[in-house]
Design an enzyme around this catalytic site. Structure first.
Site, PDB file in Angstrom:
ATOM      1  N   LYS A 106       0.814  -1.223   0.000  1.00  0.00           N
ATOM      2  CA  LYS A 106       0.000   0.000   0.000  1.00  0.00           C
ATOM      3  C   LYS A 106       0.846   1.272   0.000  1.00  0.00           C
ATOM      4  O   LYS A 106       0.424   2.306  -0.515  1.00  0.00           O
ATOM      5  CB  LYS A 106      -0.925   0.005   1.213  1.00  0.00           C
ATOM      6  CG  LYS A 106      -2.000  -1.075   1.176  1.00  0.00           C
ATOM      7  CD  LYS A 106      -3.059  -0.788   0.142  1.00  0.00           C
ATOM      8  CE  LYS A 106      -4.203  -1.802   0.183  1.00  0.00           C
ATOM      9  NZ  LYS A 106      -5.076  -1.681  -1.007  1.00  0.00           N
ATOM     10  N   GLU A 128      -9.500   6.104   2.852  1.00  0.00           N
ATOM     11  CA  GLU A 128     -10.331   5.064   3.441  1.00  0.00           C
ATOM     12  C   GLU A 128      -9.428   3.873   3.723  1.00  0.00           C
ATOM     13  O   GLU A 128      -8.333   3.783   3.184  1.00  0.00           O
ATOM     14  CB  GLU A 128     -11.445   4.654   2.476  1.00  0.00           C
ATOM     15  CG  GLU A 128     -11.070   3.527   1.496  1.00  0.00           C
ATOM     16  CD  GLU A 128      -9.966   3.888   0.520  1.00  0.00           C
ATOM     17  OE1 GLU A 128      -9.753   5.095   0.297  1.00  0.00           O
ATOM     18  OE2 GLU A 128      -9.298   2.977  -0.004  1.00  0.00           O
ATOM     19  N   SER A 394       1.810  -9.764  -0.660  1.00  0.00           N
ATOM     20  CA  SER A 394       1.477  -8.336  -0.639  1.00  0.00           C
ATOM     21  C   SER A 394       1.619  -7.653   0.720  1.00  0.00           C
ATOM     22  O   SER A 394       1.788  -6.450   0.785  1.00  0.00           O
ATOM     23  CB  SER A 394       0.060  -8.133  -1.164  1.00  0.00           C
ATOM     24  OG  SER A 394      -0.852  -8.922  -0.424  1.00  0.00           O
TER      25      SER A 394
END
Lengths: 411, 255
Positions: A106, A128, A394
């Site tokens: 991210k 968010e 990830s």
């Protein structure tokens, strides 16, 4: 519901190989577009112009790349998994986004968009978050560039990802609990949009996945493609060859598009996205949007959506907050439609099992989201012995300890 | 039979008599299913045009009141087909032309051509679709206009002048001037700069301009009426309906 578009699948496939999407309307073939309230139209016009300017500005890209190298810690490692390979009868490689700063992919997007927000003169950043990883990444990136950050998080997710809530606050972000709608990621996106509508001139919205109105799916893909570019190069250097198959988990689909996009033109590589199969089949029991959804407009884009026959979006169920989403990025909808990427699902139970196996064999505690990719990869490996497999690892699973503890204790 | 011209005519007629058009909005099937058709009849006796809200699971441009009413209406089992049937069953008693407010996805699921046909037959003249900007509206617009129905465009204080011109040209029935940047249901009160904003839109438009968002009192309606053709009352009416107070009395005193 039918998919409306001009041109057939073959033409679309060629257009994908020629890198023609998104087009000037923000479409990936029939999917994508920009379905937004009128209040946000000027903000999106400004965002689109900013994206065009800065993503083509070598100085901006250099600044972002510098942050990736020196602050995020890129390139992340490509790790060979010898014990997992032996157990599956395959050659398994892991792209280690869990080693990136704040513990997941991210951050690649968050720091890119935070830098962009700064350039565009934003006074307040909003974001968010589902699992909390994008919230933490945004909070960290905003601290790094010196912008205040407000994170919207569903009340259900706040409970199941408590450690990340405190991390965001420690990093100086304001965390707003979202009590409306399904109280998970989808409601958090709705609430962020509402907040943005209240002050479209000064707010910059860092969306966390490759979803939403144009240009977000494109912008997020561009910032996440660093995963696939690095992985491709590392495979050639360390494994002396490209993989036969690549697996990534898909919620909104940001890590998957980041890994897949630079590999799409290597047509010999099988690309497999893995969604959350939750508690099994049936509307409302999972988050397998591409497998069981139909096209519709959700949160600004025409894409595959889990909905009923009246067009009402359905709630989802998954053990992993990050995959618990009723929509999916429009580019994934296209890649599925033309058959370039296959999308499967793994259930909660399969994901938990895969997570344990990876811990025991390789000493890596992966995120619950990521574990779905491992579950599907294992199934495939057992059916196709001796193949070279790349898995997008990830994120790391520290945030999931509350859920995992319950599971370990058999609660 | 609905048409956008009927809506425009209704508003012009009220204005010609020296009054501001009153456009009440309420969510279909809220607070309960049984009262929808009787509520609709009663509201249509006071409103000059009535705006019916189609509930959606993700009302991203709406505040708490409409979120709550949409959510409950869906829990009550409302869908577009049911709403059309209910309207049809009392259509001879409805005193005002109808407008529907819906997010795009329920309309997409219904099918645009079927939607236009059904809307026409029950007397719905226009649609307001808060997540459908002009650039994405061609398909729905074509389907509606082929039946003399139309799309009402929203203009907001953030809209630049050039875009106002385009929106004014595209809008049918009336132009929905959003009084503030934000979501529905605000209690901030109307800004004093509203006058210039409304006058600017009116100067650009041939279609009547009606203002909504944050309209809560007779004073608000009066202030809007000095400039615009009509006032839209949404969240305040829905709140009156959910508290089971005399919502008809509330509407009447807005005049």
């Amino acid at each position: 519901m039918e998919v409306n578009f001009n041109g057939n699948k073959k033409t679309l496939y060629q257009s994908v190989l020629a890198d023609e999407f998104p087009d000037e309307m923000g479409r990936f073939g029939p999917f994508g577009g920009r379905y937004i309230p009128e209040t946000l139209v000027p903000a999106f016009t400004a965002l689109e112009a900013g994206v065009k300017q800065y993503l083509n500005d070598p100085k901006f890209i250099q600044e972002w790349q510098g942050e990736l190298n020196n602050w995020v810690g890129r390139p992340t490692a490509l790790t060979f998994a010898p014990r997992l390979s032996a157990s599956w009868g395959a050659e398994v490689w892991l792209k280690r986004e869990d080693l990136a700063h704040t513990g997941a992919h991210k951050i690649n997007n968050a720091i890119g968009q935070a830098l962009l927000a700064k350039k565009l003169g934003a006074k307040q950043v909003i974001a968010e978050t589902g699992a909390g990883q994008h919230g933490v990444a945004s909070a960290a990136a905003c601290a790094r560039v010196g912008l205040p950050c407000r994170v919207f998080m569903g009340a259900v997710d706040i409970q199941r990802q408590a450690p990340n809530v405190d991390r965001m606050r420690q990093l100086g972000a304001e965390v707003c609990a979202v009590e409306s709608g399904d109280k998970t990621l989808r409601a958090a996106i709705d609430e962020a949009m509402r907040d943005w509508v209240s002050d479209p001139g000064d707010i910059y919205y860092i969306i966390g996945s490759a979803v939403g109105p144009h240009p977000y799916p494109y912008l997020v893909r561009e910032f996440q493609s660093v995963i696939g570019r690095e992985a491709r190069k590392q495979m050639l250097e360390q494994a002396n060859d490209l993989p036969d198959a690549v697996f990534a988990c898909v919620g909104g689909g940001s890590n998957a598009i980041g890994l897949f996009y630079p590999l799409v033109n290597d047509e010999g590589i099988k690309l497999i996205g893995v969604e959350a199969g939750g508690q099994g089949s049936g509307l409302g029991k999972n988050a397998a949007t591409l497998a069981t959804g139909v096209p519709g407009v959700l949160q600004g884009a025409y894409t595959m959506v889990l909905q009923d026959s009246d067009g009402q979006v359905q709630e989802t169920q998954s053990v992993s907050a990050g995959l618990d989403y009723s929509g999916v990025g429009p580019e994934h909808a296209l890649l599925q439609y033309i058959g370039r990427v296959r999308y499967e699902s793994a259930t909660d139970e399969e994901a938990l099992e895969a997570l344990s196996e990876l811990c025991m064999t390789e000493g890596i505690l992966t995120a619950l989201e990521t574990a779905h990719a491992f579950a599907a990869a294992k199934k495939w490996a057992l059916k196709h012995p001796g193949k070279r497999i790349l898995i997008g690892n990830s994120g790391r699973g520290d945030k999931d300890m509350a859920t995992l503890s319950k599971h370990i204790r058999g609660l | 039979m609905g048409s956008y011209k009927e809506i425009e005519t209704a508003i012009n007629k009220v204005n010609a008599s020296g009054q501001t058009a009153l456009i009440p909005f309420f969510t279909a099937g809220y607070p309960c299913l049984d009262k929808f058709s009787s509520d609709l009849i009663a509201i249509s006796e006071i409103g000059d045009v009535v705006e019916i809200g189609i509930p959606f699971s993700d009302p991203m441009a709406d505040g708490m009141t409409i979120q709550r009413s949409s959510h409950q209406a869906l829990q009550n089992g409302v869908n577009l087909k049911w709403i059309f049937n209910q309207i049809e069953s009392v259509s001879d008693q409805i005193q005002a032309p109808l407008v529907m407010m819906s997010y795009l996805n329920p309309l997409l699921a219904f099918g645009y051509e079927a939607l236009a046909k059904r809307a026409k037959s029950v007397g719905v003249g226009c649609f307001i679709v808060p997540d459908l900007p002009l650039e994405e509206s061609r398909d729905l617009r074509t389907a509606l206009e082929s039946m003399d129905l139309g799309l009402i465009q929203l203009i907001t204080p953030a809209t630049p002048k050039q875009r106002m011109i385009e929106l004014c040209a595209a809008s049918r029935g009336f132009i929905y001037a959003v009084t503030m940047t934000g979501i529905t249901g605000s209690e901030q009160g109307l800004a004093s700069s509203l006058k210039n904003y409304l006058d600017q839109i009116i100067a650009l438009s041939k279609t009547p301009v009606c203002a909504g968002f944050g309209v809560r009192s007779a004073k608000d309606v009066k202030m809007i009426g000095r400039h615009a053709a009509g006032a839209i009352v949404g969240s305040a009416l829905v709140e009156a309906m959910e508290s089971e107070s005399d919502y008809i009395g509330f509407l009447k005193q807005l005049r």
